[in-house]
Each structure stands twice: as structure tokens, then as C-alpha cells.
Design an enzyme around this catalytic site. Structure first.
Site, mmCIF file in Angstrom:
data_model
loop_
_atom_site.group_PDB
_atom_site.id
_atom_site.type_symbol
_atom_site.label_atom_id
_atom_site.label_comp_id
_atom_site.label_asym_id
_atom_site.label_seq_id
_atom_site.Cartn_x
_atom_site.Cartn_y
_atom_site.Cartn_z
ATOM 1 N N LYS A 80 0.844 -1.184 0.000
ATOM 2 C CA LYS A 80 0.000 0.000 0.000
ATOM 3 C C LYS A 80 0.883 1.239 0.000
ATOM 4 O O LYS A 80 1.929 1.272 0.662
ATOM 5 C CB LYS A 80 -0.906 -0.027 1.232
ATOM 6 C CG LYS A 80 -1.954 1.078 1.309
ATOM 7 C CD LYS A 80 -2.847 0.874 2.523
ATOM 8 C CE LYS A 80 -3.920 1.943 2.648
ATOM 9 N NZ LYS A 80 -4.815 1.694 3.819
ATOM 10 N N SER A 155 -9.683 1.517 2.794
ATOM 11 C CA SER A 155 -8.838 2.345 1.950
ATOM 12 C C SER A 155 -7.750 1.565 1.214
ATOM 13 O O SER A 155 -7.093 2.096 0.314
ATOM 14 C CB SER A 155 -8.164 3.425 2.809
ATOM 15 O OG SER A 155 -7.320 2.837 3.795
ATOM 16 N N SER A 179 -9.950 -1.096 6.920
ATOM 17 C CA SER A 179 -9.377 -0.856 5.598
ATOM 18 C C SER A 179 -8.626 -2.030 5.001
ATOM 19 O O SER A 179 -8.177 -1.955 3.857
ATOM 20 C CB SER A 179 -8.460 0.367 5.629
ATOM 21 O OG SER A 179 -9.215 1.543 5.760
#
Length: 498
Positions: A80, A155, A179
Site C-alpha cells: 500500500k 482504503s 481498511s
């Protein structure tokens, strides 16, 4: 030869170690899959081809020299884009950090690389992890590989989509309010949020410091357990004051039977409005699977969980406001030109460097920490946090793990959640996990009958009982046998080992 998406992380590491194929072949297959598949999905913000091939070549060189290889030898991994890695940009999907080059590597990243993993790139996310759909990225949205008209969740949507599309075998995400688990559910992969403190957060750009945790995505519980061994194997991290030693082997007890284990069911949650029929069916499917495995279902209550969202959206914006104050356009990050004073430059750099959701949450945090609002909102939110923690303590006195939905629905369409409060409400079943700090994992249950989209359930365990939680998740996965592997539109599309 096999395609990269047909092999698990365990199989890739074993094959590379045995010389059945080289790490460079695996890396090239992953890069080919990204080239051929990511035009639709757009899971990546940066593909680090040079780093990947360099790391893979080093793995092959070590094998040729007879040196022992790590547990993730040759396994393609994505990170990420809030995790630092030297040789890449770390943008947090924000204009504010659009051109920021990492000058150090996050501990969670370095531990996977030390275990032999191949770093193939940085994945898309909601800006600064503020969101549940990956729509707030400054660069572009990411699509769900099962239906590109739908979001992948957020996210950590890019990390989940990259695994679901078969572009990489493992990825890392961060979880502040769901997330990791929510995008794992939307994309039909396994997503694990460890107990707070088990995985180091050093080098991960902070959102909510008392809530953030790093964890892996994979296409099976076993692959996630393998990744966790790499993340915790070196012990606690002196660079993260919240890091705790967790000397366990996540693979050792993974296949142990769960007969007699108690699975807690909060039946009042299943009666709430907004839960789709597909999610209710997945919960029943999971309960049936546990009973076949010899587990015992017990009813428990979490009486204050309904207040979790309200408490979270006080605590998290306050911590976000504090953490993002460092991005002032002076030392690094976006700088608004042609300003006549430092105050104007700072103000305008923040106004134009952050997107709408990032500005919204910082403004909310600034207000909630003001003298007139602190005692009215922030202090009561922390009291609610204590009550929710006590609820979990009482529930886990009666059971080994809780079974909950991961999300109220399957993946929704782009633009469907235009009202931010509606988006916030979609995290109902995951947020309490972060407030308390215990571990949670999303396990696929197959495809929903109405939508044809992946649907999952969530397991939560007591703090620092993550090994047992993965054992229970593995048993459920075995009973249901709903491993979705990759979205069918992308299976076999690039990524062939030659």
C-alpha cells in the site's frame, strides 16, 4: 506452464527453493500480469520492475550458492502506498506527496523483503487512507476485478484488487477502521488485521496512531499465515514504541482441529437494517460450516457496538488532524507557488495539496480538539471506547472467536455512496475491532446469489490470540471451500511461468 495466479505463496516459495522455477521467472510473470490486467483494474500507482527483478535475481543467486532462502523466496508482493520503500515514491495517493521519494524503508516492508519476497510495486488507496472505496485517490480510482463498475473497497483497495486480479500473490495494507477487511470482502480475498502492536508501524504514514495496524492480503488463510510469520519473526521493533514481541509460528497450529471451540454469534446485529440477504446467507453458511467442524455456537452480546461509529469518527479525525499537521508545504510535499508569506504558503499548500475528504477529516479533528468541543465530544468518545472494550472482554470470556459480517453488503457501484456519512456507516462491523485493538480476519464465503459479487464473513479474536484466530479461520475456509482465487476475467490473462 502454470500461470502465476494458479500458485499460492507457499507453492511459489517451495518451487523457487527446489529449483522448479526461478524467482526471476516468477517476478516476470507477475510483471506481465500487471501489464496485461491492470489497465482495467488500476490497482497500482507505481510498478517497481527494476527492484523486483533485482530482488528476484538475488534470490536465485543465493540459491545457486547453496545459501538458505527465506520463507517468502520469490513471492511477488505489493505494498500500500503509505508504506515507505527506498527506490519508490510514497504518495499516500495524495497531491500533497505526489513526487515524494522514500528515503527509508518501513519495517513491515523490510521484513517481507528479508524473507525473500519480490517487491513489484505500490498500490492505490484512498487519500491518506481516508475512505472505504479507493475513490478519493488523487490519481485515479481502482476498480473491483469482479466487476469494474464496482469499487474494490478501501482504503486498501489497490492491495486487495491486485491480489484478486492475480497480479501479485500477497500484498500489505493498513487497517484503521476496516481498511484491510472490507476491501478483502469486496474483492473475495483473505484480509487479516492483527492485534494492535503485533506488526510494526514504523515507516507507515500515520492516520490514527491508536487505531492503525498493518496486515496482509492473500488468496488463502495459509498464505496470510506465511506472511505473518515474516512480519513478526524478527521480534518487536525498537523503532515503534507500540510494537510488542509475538513469538509464535502462525503455520504450526493452522491445521489443528477446532472441535469444541466456541464461536460467538451476536444475533442482534443480524437483525439490523441495511444488511443484505447475501450477507445474512453468508453468515448462515459460516455457522453451518463451524458446526460441521465440531465448533459450538454460543450467543453473546456487544451492547455498545452501535456507538462504535460515533466514537470512531471523533477519535480518528482528532488523531488524523494531529498526524497530518506535519504536511505544511515547507519541508516536503506540495508547495503552492507565488505566496507572499510563510503563513499564506502553508495555508494554500494545505488547501490545494489535500483532497476533499482529507480536508473534511482534518477540519473535523481541529474542531473536536478545540476547547469548546473537547469535553463534549472527545472525552465521551474515549469513555465509549472503554465500554466497547469491556463488552469484548465479557464476550471473549464466553467464546474463542466472534463471527460477524465483514460489511453490510457486497461491493457497491462507483458514486453510489455520495453521502460521506453513508460511506462511514458501511464500516459498522469493522470499526469496533480497531477501537478495541484485537485481531480480525475476513474470509470469503463465495459469490452472492443476487449480485454475483464476492461475499465474506469476519472473525474476531481476543487481543494477542491471533494464532488461534487464523486456526479457526483456516478451519472455516476448509469447511466452506469458497476460495475464489482470481476474478475469472483475469485468470490466464498474462503471468505465465515459462
Amino acid at each position: 506452464m502454470s500461470h502465476i495466479d494458479e500458485l499460492s505463496a507457499v507453492q511459489i516459495a517451495a518451487g523457487v527453493s527446489a529449483g522448479e522455477f526461478s524467482a526471476v521467472e516468477v517476478a516476470q510473470a507477475s510483471l506481465d500480469a500487471i501489464e496485461k490486467r491492470d489497465g482495467d483494474v488500476q490497482a497500482f500507482l507505481q510498478v517497481s520492475s527494476d527492484l523486483a527483478l533485482e530482488a528476484a535475481a538475488a534470490t536465485d543467486k543465493n540459491r545457486a550458492a547453496g545459501k538458505p532462502l527465506g520463507a517468502l523466496a520469490g513471492v511477488p508482493v505489493a505494498f500500500k502506498d503509505n508504506m515507505h520503500l527506498v527506490g519508490t515514491r510514497t504518495t499516500c495517493a495524495s497531491k500533497m506527496l505526489e513526487n515524494y521519494e522514500s528515503v527509508f524503508t518501513a519495517t513491515c516492508v523490510s521484513r517481507l523483503l528479508d524473507a525473500g519476497a519480490t517487491p513489484v510495486g505500490k498500490t492505490n488507496m484512498d487519500e491518506f487512507a481516508f475512505g472505504s472505496s479507493t475513490e478519493s485517490s488523487y490519481f485515479h480510482p481502482t476498480a473491483n476485478p469482479w466487476d469494474i463498475s464496482c469499487v474494490p473497497g478501501g482504503s486498501s483497495g489497490g492491495s486487495a484488487a491486485a491480489v484478486a486480479a492475480g497480479e501479485v500473490t500477497l500484498s500489505l495494507g493498513s487497517d484503521t477502521g476496516g481498511s484491510i477487511r472490507q476491501p478483502a470482502s469486496f474483492c473475495g480475498v483473505v484480509g487479516f488485521k492483527p492485534t494492535y502492536g503485533v506488526v510494526s508501524r514504523y515507516g507507515v504514514v500515520a492516520f490514527g496512531s491508536s487505531l492503525d495496524q498493518v496486515g496482509p492480503f492473500g488468496r488463502s488463510v495459509e498464505d496470510v499465515a506465511l506472511a505473518m510469520n515474516a512480519l513478526v519473526g524478527a521480534g518487536s521493533d525498537p523503532l515503534d514504541s507500540t510494537s510488542q514481541p509475538y513469538p509464535v509460528d502462525f503455520l504450526r497450529e493452522l491445521r489443528s482441529p477446532i472441535e469444541g471451540k466456541r464461536i460467538g454469534i451476536v444475533r442482534s446485529l443480524l437483525e439490523m437494517d441495511g444488511i443484505s440477504a447475501e450477507v445474512r446467507a453468508a453468515m448462515q453458511q459460516a455457522m453451518d460450516g463451524f458446526e460441521r467442524a465440531g465448533a459450538v455456537l454460543v450467543d453473546v452480546e456487544l451492547p455498545h457496538i452501535g456507538a462504535a461509529i460515533a466514537a470512531y469518527y471523533v477519535i480518528a479525525p482528532c488523531e488524523a488532524f494531529s498526524n497530518l499537521a506535519r504536511f505544511d508545504g515547507v519541508r516536503y510535499g506540495y508547495t503552492e507557488p507565488k505566496c507572499v508569506s510563510l503563513a499564506e504558503q502553508t495555508s494554500k499548500s494545505r488547501a490545494f495539496g489535500f483532497g476533499q475528504e482529507a480536508r473534511r477529516r482534518q477540519l473535523l479533528g481541529a474542531y473536536l480538539l478545540s476547547s469548546e468541543a473537547y469535553n463534549k465530544y472527545y472525552y465521551p468518545a474515549q469513555q465509549v471506547r472503554t465500554l466497547i472494550t469491556q463488552d469484548y472482554t465479557q464476550a471473549f470470556a464466553c467464546c474463542d472467536a466472534l463471527l460477524l459480517p465483514t460489511s453490510p453488503t457486497t461491493a457497491f457501484s462507483f458514486g453510489q455512496m455520495a453521502d460521506p456519512t453513508q460511506m462511514y456507516a458501511s464500516d459498522l462491523f469493522t470499526i469496533s475491532n480497531n477501537i478495541v485493538g484485537n485481531g480480525g480476519i475476513s474470509v470469503p464465503m463465495g459469490l452472492g446469489i443476487q449480485t454475483g459479487m464476492p461475499v465474506s464473513v469476519q472473525l474476531q479474536g481476543p487481543a494477542f490470540a491471533d494464532q488461534k484466530l487464523l486456526q479457526i479461520a483456516f478451519a472455516l475456509e476448509h469447511e466452506v471451500q469458497a476460495e475464489l482465487r482470481v476474478a475469472p476475467a483475469y485468470a490466464g490473462k498474462g503471468g505465465e511461468l515459462v
